[in-house]
Design a protein around this motif. Structure first.
Motif, PDB file in Angstrom:
ATOM      1  N   UNK A 192      36.322  56.983  41.386  1.00 27.47           N
ATOM      2  CA  UNK A 192      37.557  56.748  42.144  1.00 27.47           C
ATOM      3  C   UNK A 192      37.367  55.731  43.269  1.00 27.47           C
ATOM      4  N   UNK A 193      36.112  55.412  43.605  1.00 33.35           N
ATOM      5  CA  UNK A 193      35.837  54.507  44.721  1.00 33.35           C
ATOM      6  C   UNK A 193      36.350  53.099  44.420  1.00 33.35           C
ATOM      7  N   UNK A 194      37.159  52.517  45.327  1.00 32.34           N
ATOM      8  CA  UNK A 194      37.588  51.124  45.130  1.00 32.34           C
ATOM      9  C   UNK A 194      36.399  50.174  45.289  1.00 32.34           C
ATOM     10  N   UNK A 195      36.429  49.051  44.588  1.00 36.03           N
ATOM     11  CA  UNK A 195      35.354  48.067  44.722  1.00 36.03           C
ATOM     12  C   UNK A 195      35.939  46.673  44.951  1.00 36.03           C
ATOM     13  N   UNK A 196      35.263  45.928  45.822  1.00 36.07           N
ATOM     14  CA  UNK A 196      35.594  44.526  46.092  1.00 36.07           C
ATOM     15  C   UNK A 196      34.405  43.702  45.620  1.00 36.07           C
ATOM     16  N   UNK A 228      39.277  53.989  39.918  1.00 37.98           N
ATOM     17  CA  UNK A 228      39.185  53.261  41.181  1.00 37.98           C
ATOM     18  C   UNK A 228      39.778  51.863  41.106  1.00 37.98           C
ATOM     19  N   UNK A 229      40.301  51.410  42.241  1.00 40.69           N
ATOM     20  CA  UNK A 229      40.893  50.063  42.311  1.00 40.69           C
ATOM     21  C   UNK A 229      39.784  49.006  42.258  1.00 40.69           C
ATOM     22  N   UNK A 256      33.597  50.010  48.235  1.00 40.41           N
ATOM     23  CA  UNK A 256      32.292  49.338  48.208  1.00 40.41           C
ATOM     24  C   UNK A 256      32.532  47.851  48.045  1.00 40.41           C
ATOM     25  N   UNK A 257      31.656  47.039  48.653  1.00 39.04           N
ATOM     26  CA  UNK A 257      31.791  45.587  48.535  1.00 39.04           C
ATOM     27  C   UNK A 257      30.504  45.009  47.952  1.00 39.04           C
ATOM     28  N   UNK A 258      30.654  44.040  47.049  1.00 39.49           N
ATOM     29  CA  UNK A 258      29.526  43.472  46.305  1.00 39.49           C
ATOM     30  C   UNK A 258      29.577  41.942  46.387  1.00 39.49           C
ATOM     31  N   UNK A 259      28.375  41.343  46.473  1.00 38.80           N
ATOM     32  CA  UNK A 259      28.250  39.882  46.423  1.00 38.80           C
ATOM     33  C   UNK A 259      27.239  39.533  45.336  1.00 38.80           C
ATOM     34  N   UNK A 260      27.538  38.513  44.540  1.00 38.72           N
ATOM     35  CA  UNK A 260      26.563  37.982  43.590  1.00 38.72           C
ATOM     36  C   UNK A 260      26.631  36.461  43.625  1.00 38.72           C
ATOM     37  N   UNK A 261      25.466  35.833  43.750  1.00 37.18           N
ATOM     38  CA  UNK A 261      25.429  34.372  43.725  1.00 37.18           C
ATOM     39  C   UNK A 261      24.338  33.818  44.619  1.00 37.18           C
ATOM     40  N   UNK A 262      24.556  32.613  45.109  1.00 38.77           N
ATOM     41  CA  UNK A 262      23.569  31.869  45.879  1.00 38.77           C
ATOM     42  C   UNK A 262      23.259  32.548  47.207  1.00 38.77           C
ATOM     43  N   UNK A 263      21.973  32.776  47.468  1.00 41.64           N
ATOM     44  CA  UNK A 263      21.559  33.512  48.667  1.00 41.64           C
ATOM     45  C   UNK A 263      21.636  32.665  49.927  1.00 41.64           C
TER      46      UNK A 263
END
Length: 530
Positions: A383-387, A412-413, A479-486
């Motif tokens: 159910x947790x929304x994720x960005x 979850x959204x 929860x918020x997630x990033x993927x890509x160039x560090x």
């Protein structure tokens, strides 16, 4: 009743060592335990070198891949040798070395791992620093008797096929399709593998290790520069086979220049020695791959066997998985940017990316393994929304997240931020994502195109535009997630997030920084950056 004689007190760490009484007692007990089962793995001096500093040093402020190595080493000053070794690494916990950074440094410091060149993202600068730090350890007198390897220092490698880089499995390449349309400056491929033959599975967030092969044309050019025959036997194979499958032809290692320095004289010898020590006498060190090094020292013709021994092993490459085992069992997908560039008049190729983009054919088998994610996964509560913030190939794990949430019926959204250069040519998986938006699976989709307007516009700019809504989602537990160039994107996105928390959460900048740090500690802010 017989009274048991107390064991003699063991004093291995001297009273003059820079430890508190409690720390010294703990260390004496630790080494006494090792000694009780046989010879100590390290001498007293070596043990002190490894553990030079207070116990309880698990905090690692240098564990930041956006930080230059000099800054990381400064942060680790005064820490135990094993932690300075950790600071030397590229700090990505990428798993390409077969460890995470913490365990790899422990294994080197305890002498359980002799290889100092496994850190792929760290490259030469990490290998050089590890070599220098390892020399500190080697200066200590050797332990009497054979060294025993502490079990805790060994990598957590499963013997099961395909569960580590040391025990890869064969997967079948199925197909590839170009994701860019006409007018793009990029070359990005969707790659599909069939895992049914090797029995591998995975969860979203994991990465896929690929053992690529070097380009045959490139290999033959190197053989010609050596003046050798491609059938010359080296390590029980032909020279051509070894160069194709076993060794890296990318940045020329220090050991190759060291070899050159033994085979030439005068100014050339001094130049080779300087390059071997990390210097840059002609201002071209950063461009010297193995072929360029042979061309630079064209008067040097090393014996093929000595030449091969001077090269680094060909390391696997890791890619974020862009599919879900729950949605497509037995299948696995990747989203891969093809690396091609020109230095001088010579074309350079990314080994694994061009291997996947053009050299491998449908039906071919490739050695692969699944690298389990460290702290990058969907929330346990569906159910947790994720960005999700993933420009370019950073879309890969988030495509996997969305497919997984649809397959499992997670309510979850879901909010995706995606960006690239041009909307007309670089909108990866556009039909798929728009269909997810229409169906309601993708609650929101925010796009940013850096080359469509007069001014460059990135995902972090889009985030700031909708900052109030981002704060609302975070307040709801997203929860918020990033993927890509560090080095660029991830830093800019994190800065935007801090600004959003400060502005819409009514906090000072310092409080917002602490809020974002707390999200990380709680696993609500996760990154897959490279």
């Amino acid at each position: 009743m017989n009274q048991m004689t107390p064991p003699p007190k063991v004093e291995i760490i001297p009273a003059s060592a820079p430890f508190s009484e409690a720390q010294r007692s703990w260390l004496n007990g630790f080494f006494a335990g090792l000694l009780s089962d046989g010879p100590a793995p390290l001498s007293v001096e070596q043990g002190a070198a490894v553990l030079q500093g207070p116990v309880g040093d698990d905090e690692a402020p240098w564990h930041d891949q956006t930080m230059p190595i000099a800054d990381r080493m400064k942060l680790a000053e005064g820490r135990p040798l094993r932690r300075r070794m950790m600071a030397a690494m590229a700090q990505q916990d990428c798993g390409q070395c077969g460890y995470n950074c913490h365990d790899y440094s422990d294994a080197i410091a305890s002498k359980a791992e002799p290889r100092l060149n496994l850190c792929v993202p760290g490259g030469k600068e990490t290998a050089r620093m590890l070599k220098a730090l390892n020399e500190e350890l080697e200066k200590a007198p050797p332990a009497a008797g054979p060294a025993a390897t502490p079990a805790a220092a060994a990598p957590s490698v499963s013997a099961e096929l395909g569960r580590s880089r040391d025990n890869p499995a064969p997967a079948t390449f199925v197909s590839r399709r170009l994701l860019n349309k006409s007018g793009s400056e990029k070359e990005t491929w969707h790659i599909d593998f069939d895992l049914t033959g090797c029995g591998l599975d995975y969860v979203v967030g994991d990465s896929f290790g690929i053992f690529a092969r070097n380009d045959l044309g490139h290999v033959d050019q190197i053989i010609a520069l050596l003046g050798a025959s491609h059938t010359t036997e080296v390590r029980g194979k032909t020279l051509r086979e070894v160069l194709t499958d076993d060794v890296s032809l990318a940045p020329a290692p220090d050991s190759l220049f060291e070899l050159f320095s033994y085979l030439t004289g005068s100014a050339q010898r001094e130049k080779a020695r300087a390059l071997a020590q990390g210097e840059d006498p002609d201002g071209d060190a950063a461009t010297l791959d193995v072929m360029a090094a042979l061309q630079k020292f064209s008067n040097v013709r090393p014996h093929p066997e000595a030449f091969i021994e001077a090269l680094e092993p060909l390391q696997p490459r890791l890619y974020s998985i862009s599919s879900s085992h729950n949605a497509t069992p037995g299948k696995l997908s990747l989203t891969v940017d093809c690396v091609r560039y020109v230095i001088g008049k010579r074309k350079r190729l990314g080994v694994a990316s061009t291997f996947l983009a053009e050299r491998i054919q449908p039906g071919d088998e490739v050695k692969v393994y699944v690298q389990k994610a460290h702290g990058f996964a969907l929330p346990q509560d569906p159910n947790t929304p994720i960005i999700m913030i993933g420009p370019g190939t950073g879309i890969a794990p988030f495509r996997a997240f969305l497919h997984d949430r649809r397959a499992t019926g997670a309510p979850g959204k879901n909010w995706l931020f995606f960006g690239h250069q041009r909307s007309a040519s670089d909108f990866f998986y556009a039909d798929e994502l728009n269909a997810m938006k229409t169906s309601g699976l993708l609650t929101r989709m925010s796009l940013a195109w850096s080359r469509d307007g007069d001014k460059k516009f990135y995902v972090q700019d889009r985030m700031r535009e909708v900052g109030r809504e981002i704060w609302t989602w975070l307040a709801e537990g997203a929860n918020i997630y990033i993927c890509g160039d560090a080095k660029r994107m991830a830093k800019d996105v994190e800065r935007a997030l801090v600004d959003i928390v400060a502005q819409f959460g009514a906090r000072s900048t310092d409080e917002a920084v602490l809020f974002v740090a707390d999200l990380k500690k709680k696993g609500r802010f996760q990154q897959d950056v490279y």
